[in-house]
Scaffold this active site. Structure first.
Site, PDB file in Angstrom:
ATOM      1  N   HIS A  82       0.841  -1.203   0.000  1.00  0.00           N
ATOM      2  CA  HIS A  82       0.000   0.000   0.000  1.00  0.00           C
ATOM      3  C   HIS A  82       0.869   1.243   0.000  1.00  0.00           C
ATOM      4  CE1 HIS A  82      -3.283   2.721   0.940  1.00  0.00           C
ATOM      5  NE2 HIS A  82      -2.499   3.266   1.856  1.00  0.00           N
ATOM      6  N   ASP A 161     -14.787   4.723   8.441  1.00  0.00           N
ATOM      7  CA  ASP A 161     -13.690   5.578   7.981  1.00  0.00           C
ATOM      8  C   ASP A 161     -14.166   6.530   6.897  1.00  0.00           C
ATOM      9  OD1 ASP A 161     -10.838   6.387   7.675  1.00  0.00           O
ATOM     10  OD2 ASP A 161     -11.218   5.626   5.665  1.00  0.00           O
ATOM     11  N   ARG A 168     -13.383  14.753   8.857  1.00  0.00           N
ATOM     12  CA  ARG A 168     -12.058  15.298   9.213  1.00  0.00           C
ATOM     13  C   ARG A 168     -11.569  16.270   8.150  1.00  0.00           C
ATOM     14  NH1 ARG A 168      -8.766  10.333   9.202  1.00  0.00           N
ATOM     15  NH2 ARG A 168      -7.030  11.740   9.521  1.00  0.00           N
ATOM     16  N   SER A 183      -7.048   5.174  10.158  1.00  0.00           N
ATOM     17  CA  SER A 183      -7.838   5.264   8.930  1.00  0.00           C
ATOM     18  C   SER A 183      -7.242   4.343   7.854  1.00  0.00           C
ATOM     19  CB  SER A 183      -7.853   6.727   8.465  1.00  0.00           C
ATOM     20  OG  SER A 183      -8.251   6.840   7.136  1.00  0.00           O
ATOM     21  N   LYS A 187      -8.655   0.023   6.828  1.00  0.00           N
ATOM     22  CA  LYS A 187      -9.036  -0.410   5.471  1.00  0.00           C
ATOM     23  C   LYS A 187      -8.159  -1.575   5.018  1.00  0.00           C
ATOM     24  CE  LYS A 187      -8.736   3.940   4.305  1.00  0.00           C
ATOM     25  NZ  LYS A 187      -8.752   5.310   3.917  1.00  0.00           N
TER      26      LYS A 187
END
Ligand code: URA
Length: 433
Positions: A82, A161, A168, A183, A187
């Site tokens: 990621h 989220d 946010r 966050s 995921k």
């Protein structure tokens, strides 16, 4: 339990319990806790922080706010890489096939590009026919069969989220490490892979602007992942210039193809070798990183990585001829050279500005509903540390749009040139595991 008591506790520097954190996440997701109370708590977290246990509980609560993917029917360790988002980041398209060619199983959910950053799904869709939505069964079958699948999100992963991040974004509460780490990790954990490699980017084109802040975020995420029983590691990589030479969807796919042929730009090639060797270790295919590098290099040299990309494209409905004959990708109507106005050494290439320019040329989207032009983007000829002469070409702007001269100027202004020699910076600055 009352939300106001939770807000006050955090405001005064207290430590929230597991029950309080779960009460908040559940209540905010189902609408019983209003936006104003959720934003007050987020602001209290911005100022007071959260400890490791609180952050892990927040991650756990968000991860379980929606569906989770069960990848236990995949034969072997499913790995995921990621990136926290950058400019010119086509890593998954080269790295995924390389590790799969070496026998690893990579299953990944990706996103679309927004603003200055690109998204893997858009890059995939620049290949004619490529499907990005598969059922969970098709996803798992494909990972089992060919070792790689990259798809968009279909199930409702992490709705808490989604809601919290949108809040946010408009309440000035994005920049808090516990909130960012939970966050991202909620995921990733919901998506089911057993091993996760995080590419945490820093620099002006990245979410974290400095190496130290990227290290802090990476550390937090690695700790969360390990606490949740996943082999989680992180590399800290440079986003003070775009990654590689290509920015824009089909241009980046072509660069991934070139890299799989051993003709990639140095920084991108190095990132694939570094991340690939770590992923092969996480997949338990190699014992040490040196052995991993050699395997990845071999998959480049013998063409198995490129063949795997073609196989992956075909498995998801795309036309593999575009991988074997990348000259089939259409070119933009205008390919405009951008010339240097002075001689010297490239000190910095403002990747935020390059990413935004590529978007304005048609290669990205301002709003998630905007259409994208797959041919548009920027192809760099010079990188940080290179010598340039006055009148030499810095890069080419590819666009199908008319009247975008101001963007050409913005691109030129993204290159910062000085008289003194500049060292070529490394791409990977640290490795946390
Ligand atoms: N990316 C995310 O997914 N979440 C954040 O909070 C910040 C960046």
């Amino acid at each position: 339990m009352r939300m106001v008591d939770i807000i006050e506790k955090k405001r005064d520097g207290g430590t929230l319990t597991k029950e309080e954190i779960h009460f908040f996440v559940k209540g905010y997701s189902d609408g019983t806790i209003p936006d104003y109370q959720a934003s007050a708590l987020c602001m209290a977290i911005v100022f007071r922080g959260m400890d490791e246990i609180e952050t892990a509980e927040l991650t756990d609560a968000m991860m379980h706010s929606g569906d989770t993917i069960d990848l236990s029917s995949v034969d072997g360790v499913v790995i995921d890489k990621h990136s926290t988002g950058g400019v010119g980041d086509k890593t998954s398209l080269a790295l995924g096939p390389l590790v799969a060619a070496c026998g690893a199983k990579l299953g990944k959910m990706s996103g679309r590009g927004l603003g200055h950053t690109g998204g893997t799904l858009d890059k995939m869709e620049s290949i004619p026919g490529m499907k990005i939505f598969l059922s969970e069964k098709e996803f798992i079958d494909q990972i089992n069969k060919i070792g790689i699948s990259i798809i968009g999100q279909t199930k409702e992963i992490d709705p808490a989220d989604k809601k919290l991040y949108a809040l946010r974004d408009v309440t000035g509460t994005v920049p808090a490490i516990p909130l960012i780490a939970s966050s991202i990790m909620s995921k990733k954990l919901a998506a089911g892979s057993q091993a996760i490699l995080l590419d945490v980017k820093f620099g002006d084109g990245a979410f974290m602007k400095t190496l130290d802040s990227a290290r802090e975020l990476a550390n937090e995420m690695v700790k969360i992942g390990k606490r949740m029983g996943r082999d989680t590691r992180a590399v800290l990589t440079d986003m003070d210039q775009p990654l590689g030479l290509a920015v824009g969807n089909s241009l980046e796919v072509k660069e991934a193809i070139a890299t799989l042929k051993g003709e990639g730009p140095e920084d991108f090639n190095e990132l694939c070798l570094s991340c690939g060797s770590i992923l092969l270790q996480q997949a338990k295919i190699v014992y040490d990183l040196e052995e991993g590098r050699k395997m990845i290099q071999k998959a480049i040299d013998d063409g198995s990585g490129l063949r795997k990309l073609a196989e992956f494209v075909k498995a998801q409905g795309g036309d593999p001829n575009y991988i074997l004959h990348p000259e089939l990708f259409p070119l933009a109507k205008h390919i405009v050279p951008i010339y240097s106005e002075r001689s010297g050494y490239i000190r910095h290439i403002d990747s935020l500005s390059i990413g935004l320019s590529s978007m304005k040329l048609g290669g990205g989207r301002e709003k998630i509903s905007d259409a994208i032009d797959y041919d548009a983007g920027i192809l760099l000829c010079k990188k940080v540390g290179h010598r340039v002469e006055k009148g030499e070409i810095l890069c080419y702007a590819h666009t199908n749009k008319e009247g975008v001269e101001s963007v050409f100027q913005q691109i030129k202004d993204s290159f910062h040139i000085q008289n003194e020699k500049v060292e070529i910076p490394p791409i990977v600055h640290d490795y946390l595991h």
